[in-house]
Structures are given as C-alpha cells and as structure tokens.
Design an enzyme around this catalytic site. Structure first.
Site, PDB file in Angstrom:
ATOM      1  N   ASP A 115      10.944 -23.298  15.005  1.00 29.09           N
ATOM      2  CA  ASP A 115      11.713 -23.059  13.949  1.00 29.09           C
ATOM      3  C   ASP A 115      12.250 -23.801  12.684  1.00 29.09           C
ATOM      4  O   ASP A 115      11.376 -24.726  12.453  1.00 29.09           O
ATOM      5  CB  ASP A 115      13.564 -22.544  14.774  1.00 29.09           C
ATOM      6  CG  ASP A 115      14.943 -22.739  13.942  1.00 29.09           C
ATOM      7  OD1 ASP A 115      15.121 -22.046  13.379  1.00 29.09           O
ATOM      8  OD2 ASP A 115      15.811 -24.137  14.067  1.00 29.09           O
TER       9      ASP A 115
ATOM     10  N   ASP B  44      15.415 -24.313  10.139  1.00 28.90           N
ATOM     11  CA  ASP B  44      16.865 -25.108  10.023  1.00 28.90           C
ATOM     12  C   ASP B  44      17.182 -26.392  10.936  1.00 28.90           C
ATOM     13  O   ASP B  44      16.999 -26.214  12.301  1.00 28.90           O
ATOM     14  CB  ASP B  44      18.039 -24.491   9.615  1.00 28.90           C
ATOM     15  CG  ASP B  44      17.844 -23.181   8.822  1.00 28.90           C
ATOM     16  OD1 ASP B  44      17.064 -23.944   7.173  1.00 28.90           O
ATOM     17  OD2 ASP B  44      18.774 -23.137   8.718  1.00 28.90           O
TER      18      ASP B  44
END
Length: 353
Positions: free
Chosen positions: A32, A34
């Site tokens: 991922d 963010d």
C-alpha cells in the site's frame, strides 16, 4: 500463481513467526502507499532505504493503492522523486481494478459516466471504454473514484441521476478516510455516501478488501508468494485475508496498537512491524499456552478479568513490538471469532504505545 479464488486464511489467534527475513520468505511485496511508503506527499521514515534493500535481496516490489485519482505513471514518478524508483508497471490501482470489472459487464466501447480524477479516466480508456460526464450521455455504467478536494458537487448529482434510473454503479474503493500530512481526510467511501443517500442504491466496489482488487494485483504482478504490506486493517489486511495470502501490518498509518488488539479475525495480520524495516527481518515466534497466556521475547501477556495484563521486560530494538505481539495473541485467543473488548490501556502504556 496465487489463485484469486483461494479460500480465505484460517482463524488467526496470534501473529506468525518467520525464521528468515520476510524479503527472502516471499517473492513479491504488495505495498500500500498512503500510510506505508508516504504520507501527505513525503516519504515515511526508513521507507526508501528499506525498499531498496528488499529489492537488492531479490524481492519484487509492487505498489497497490486504493487511491484511484492518479495514473500509474504519475504514481511511479512520485515514488521515484521520493527516492523509491518505480515504473508504471509496478503500480496497481483500484481504478484499474474497477475498469476491468466494468469492461466485463458492459459492451466494448460503452460509455461510462465517470466521477473522479484522471487515474480513473485513464484506466477506463485502457479497457476500451468511453468516459462521459453527464447522465444524459446514455451511459452503460457509472464509475466513481476519489476525485480530490476540487471535485465539483455537480459530479455527484450526475451520478445520482444515472443511478436512480437504474444504471449499474461501480466504485473504485470504499475507503472512508485517507491519511494526509495534515491529518485524516475524507476518502472515496465518504463520497460514495453522497450518492447512496440520494438514491438508496449500493455500488459494486472493486478496491481492497474486495476480490476484484486482489485479482487485478495477481494478474498484473504474477506474484507466486505475495506478502501484502499495509497500514489499514479494513482494506489491506482484510484484502489479504480474502485473497488467502499473508500480510504485514506497519504502524505508520491509520491503525494504532489499540485497534490492532481489537481486530476481528479477517483483519488480523500475519506479521506486525513498526515500519518497512520489518521487511528486512524475521519475525519472532509467539507461544500461546493452554490457559491463553502468550509469550514473545521477554514478555508474557495474559487476561485477568476484563484486563489485558503484561509481565516481563523485552530487550533489544523490538522489545516494545514483542510485547505488542504477545498482547495480540492473548487478545485474539480470548476473542476467538469476535472482537476483543478487554482493557489494554496500562499494558500499552508500559510499551509506550
């Protein structure tokens, strides 16, 4: 290749251990962005160096994001600027996942009413679909993705008009919030609520933790032994669970230690680390006794009444993490298939969490 239809992981009651570093145990990290690699446009501490080391050790790095606003080219360029070299082919977005989902449901070249940013428009065009902006353009579907703070309110109205007429509604992802350099901001899930309230309809969601995102990631990366790396229990970790693959939670984003202890089974990660340096190390074993007490490092966690208690003293750089791992095992064992509601305040204070 990992089967996107593989049954979910079994009930997890303790974090797992690994005798070898994770970047050797798995061939691909599905990262991922963010809250894991960057926050608010700035690289998170230790991210660039850790990823460079993992790459040198032979691990393939793929960047998997629910943010549908930017194109893979833009994401790769941003990562490279932050000191994390990446090519567009290393990036998989929820816009790509929802575009594939729509393309499988509508005729080739169909018009799609698009509410979002350039990343979603580009992904639809990649699938041979024609983005349009009005409910009066006879769309075959509605696609909604994160459009950033500048998205005009009238775009939601156009989506609502079409959905109310029965046009199939798809959303890139359902994240209600996203981390920024200034705090937690509303995400695409919050924008979905606008259309849902106006129409009473429900979208088909492609992004994590839903299966279309896992399928898109596997198809684009060819991962055989993937490790999902994320900061969110409800998207990254649950998405790994749904795909039947292992996961690493890093505590650099939205999930804190208290939320981790209270995680329901499908949101319990295989491994826990403070940050991406966790990719470069093994994971200590967590031993759970018959009475539910859990030991990791120099710590022992147990349940006393309605309190999670912690005894001992962990040494080394990961001493606090070992204590947290022990607490997770005691909490998850007691909770079983439910959510732990025990008071862990004093134990977490001891660890500095």
């Amino acid at each position: 290749m990992t089967d996107p239809l593989r049954p979910p992981n079994p009930l997890r009651t303790a974090p797992g251990g690994s005798a070898v570093p994770l970047d050797r145990a798995y061939d691909t990290a599905l990262l991922d962005l963010d809250g894991v690699v960057y926050a608010g446009g700035a690289a998170i501490d230790h991210a660039a160096d850790s990823l460079a080391s993992a790459r040198r050790n032979g691990m393939h790095l793929a960047y998997v994001t629910n943010n549908a606003s930017r194109t893979p080219q833009a994401v790769a360029a941003h990562l490279t600027e932050l000191g994390v070299p990446a090519a567009p082919g290393d990036v998989v977005t929820s816009a790509q996942a929802v575009a594939r989902l729509i393309a499988e449901e509508v005729p080739a070249g169909a018009r799609v009413l698009t509410v979002g940013a350039e990343g979603l428009y580009a992904a639809l065009r990649e699938r041979g679909l024609e983005p349009v902006d009005s409910a009066d353009d006879d769309p075959a579907a509605v696609a909604q993705g994160y459009g950033g703070p500048g998205l005009e309110w009238g775009r939601f109205a156009e989506a609502a008009y079409a959905v109310a007429r029965g046009v199939p509604w798809f959303a890139s992802n359902g994240d209600r919030t996203l981390p920024s350099g200034r705090g937690i901001a509303p995400g695409n899930g919050a924008a979905i609520e606008v259309v849902r309230i106006a129409t009473g309809a429900e979208p088909r969601i492609a992004g994590k933790p839903m299966p279309p995102m896992h399928r898109e990631t596997v198809l684009r990366t060819g991962a055989k032994r993937p490790l999902v790396v994320g900061d969110r229990l409800d998207t990254d970790i649950e998405g790994a669970y749904n795909g039947g693959v292992d996961s690493l939670l890093v505590l650099t984003g939205v999930t804190d230690a208290g939320q981790l202890l209270a995680a329901v089974p499908q949101q319990r990660p295989t491994y826990v680390a403070a940050d991406l340096r966790g990719l470069l190390t093994g994971q200590p074993p967590v031993v759970v006794s018959a009475d539910g007490a859990a030991c990791c490092g120099g710590w022992t966690a147990s349940v006393r009444g309605d309190v999670l208690a912690l005894d001992g003293e962990g040494g080394g750089a990961d001493g606090a993490l070992d204590g947290l791992r022990a607490l997770c095992a005691a909490a998850w064992t007691r909770a079983g298939e439910g959510r732990c509601g025990l008071d862990a305040g004093k134990a977490l204070e001891t660890l500095g969490w």
